[in-house]
Design a protein around this motif. Structure first.
Motif, short mmCIF file in Angstrom:
data_model
loop_
_atom_site.label_atom_id
_atom_site.label_comp_id
_atom_site.label_asym_id
_atom_site.label_seq_id
_atom_site.Cartn_x
_atom_site.Cartn_y
_atom_site.Cartn_z
N PHE A 73 77.08 54.91 -26.53
CA PHE A 73 76.54 54.97 -25.17
C PHE A 73 75.05 54.66 -25.12
CE2 PHE A 73 80.29 57.72 -25.01
CZ PHE A 73 80.96 57.12 -23.96
N ASN A 74 74.43 54.47 -26.28
CA ASN A 74 73.01 54.15 -26.34
C ASN A 74 72.81 52.66 -26.48
OD1 ASN A 74 72.30 56.88 -26.26
ND2 ASN A 74 72.46 57.07 -28.48
N LEU A 75 71.73 52.16 -25.92
CA LEU A 75 71.41 50.75 -26.05
C LEU A 75 70.75 50.48 -27.39
CD1 LEU A 75 69.88 49.97 -22.53
CD2 LEU A 75 72.22 49.58 -23.31
N SER A 76 71.06 49.33 -27.95
CA SER A 76 70.38 48.92 -29.18
C SER A 76 68.96 48.48 -28.82
CB SER A 76 71.14 47.76 -29.84
OG SER A 76 71.01 46.59 -29.04
N LEU A 77 68.15 48.31 -29.83
CA LEU A 77 66.78 47.86 -29.62
C LEU A 77 66.77 46.48 -28.94
CD1 LEU A 77 63.83 48.58 -30.02
CD2 LEU A 77 63.95 47.54 -32.29
N GLU A 78 67.68 45.62 -29.37
CA GLU A 78 67.78 44.28 -28.77
C GLU A 78 68.18 44.37 -27.30
OE1 GLU A 78 70.33 40.15 -29.25
OE2 GLU A 78 70.33 41.59 -30.88
N GLN A 79 69.11 45.26 -26.97
CA GLN A 79 69.54 45.43 -25.58
C GLN A 79 68.40 45.99 -24.73
OE1 GLN A 79 72.94 47.84 -26.57
NE2 GLN A 79 74.35 46.23 -25.90
N LYS A 80 67.64 46.91 -25.28
CA LYS A 80 66.49 47.45 -24.55
C LYS A 80 65.48 46.35 -24.26
CE LYS A 80 66.84 52.13 -26.37
NZ LYS A 80 66.23 53.16 -27.22
N PHE A 81 65.27 45.48 -25.24
CA PHE A 81 64.35 44.36 -25.05
C PHE A 81 64.87 43.41 -23.97
CE2 PHE A 81 63.01 40.00 -26.15
CZ PHE A 81 61.64 40.15 -25.99
N GLN A 82 66.16 43.10 -24.01
CA GLN A 82 66.76 42.23 -23.00
C GLN A 82 66.61 42.84 -21.61
OE1 GLN A 82 70.73 41.89 -24.58
NE2 GLN A 82 70.33 39.85 -25.41
N LEU A 83 66.82 44.13 -21.52
CA LEU A 83 66.70 44.83 -20.25
C LEU A 83 65.27 44.76 -19.72
CD1 LEU A 83 68.41 46.43 -18.25
CD2 LEU A 83 67.78 48.49 -19.50
N GLN A 84 64.31 44.93 -20.61
CA GLN A 84 62.91 44.85 -20.21
C GLN A 84 62.56 43.43 -19.73
OE1 GLN A 84 60.12 45.90 -23.29
NE2 GLN A 84 58.52 46.37 -21.81
N CYS A 85 63.08 42.43 -20.41
CA CYS A 85 62.85 41.04 -19.99
C CYS A 85 63.44 40.78 -18.62
CB CYS A 85 63.44 40.07 -21.01
SG CYS A 85 62.54 40.01 -22.57
N LEU A 86 64.66 41.27 -18.40
CA LEU A 86 65.29 41.11 -17.09
C LEU A 86 64.50 41.81 -16.00
CD1 LEU A 86 69.09 41.51 -17.91
CD2 LEU A 86 67.94 39.46 -17.06
N GLN A 87 64.01 42.99 -16.32
CA GLN A 87 63.23 43.74 -15.34
C GLN A 87 62.00 42.94 -14.92
OE1 GLN A 87 61.75 47.48 -16.77
NE2 GLN A 87 61.17 48.17 -14.74
N GLN A 88 61.33 42.35 -15.87
CA GLN A 88 60.15 41.54 -15.54
C GLN A 88 60.53 40.30 -14.74
OE1 GLN A 88 58.30 40.79 -19.32
NE2 GLN A 88 57.48 42.87 -19.48
N GLU A 89 61.64 39.68 -15.14
CA GLU A 89 62.09 38.46 -14.46
C GLU A 89 62.46 38.74 -13.01
OE1 GLU A 89 65.73 35.23 -14.81
OE2 GLU A 89 65.17 36.42 -16.57
N TYR A 90 63.15 39.84 -12.78
CA TYR A 90 63.66 40.14 -11.44
C TYR A 90 62.67 40.90 -10.57
CZ TYR A 90 67.96 38.40 -13.39
OH TYR A 90 68.89 37.60 -13.98
N GLN A 91 61.54 41.22 -11.12
CA GLN A 91 60.49 41.90 -10.37
C GLN A 91 60.03 41.04 -9.19
OE1 GLN A 91 59.58 44.84 -11.92
NE2 GLN A 91 58.29 45.53 -10.27
#
Length: 60
Positions: free
Chosen positions: A7-25
């Motif tokens: 149920f936890n995100l991997s480090l890579e998934q956390k990074f992808q999520l952060q990139c998406l957050q910046q992109e969709y801001q």
């Protein structure tokens, strides 16, 4: 039994999520709603696929 780590995100998934957050801001409200609806549709299709695969794998 399901491991709680699943149920936890991997480090890579956390990074992808952060990139998406910046992109969709930068998206406006309409773009955000459209993206959300597309994402929900993809999740529903994925759920249907998983359900179908599980159902078929349980058959003799």
């Amino acid at each position: 039994m399901i491991n709680n780590e699943a149920f936890n995100l991997s480090l890579e998934q956390k990074f992808q999520l952060q990139c998406l957050q910046q992109e969709y801001q930068e998206l406006d409200r309409e773009q955000t709603v459209n993206y959300l609806l597309e994402t929900m549709q993809q999740i529903m299709v994925r759920d249907n696929l998983i359900r179908d695969l599980m159902k078929n794998s349980l058959l003799p």
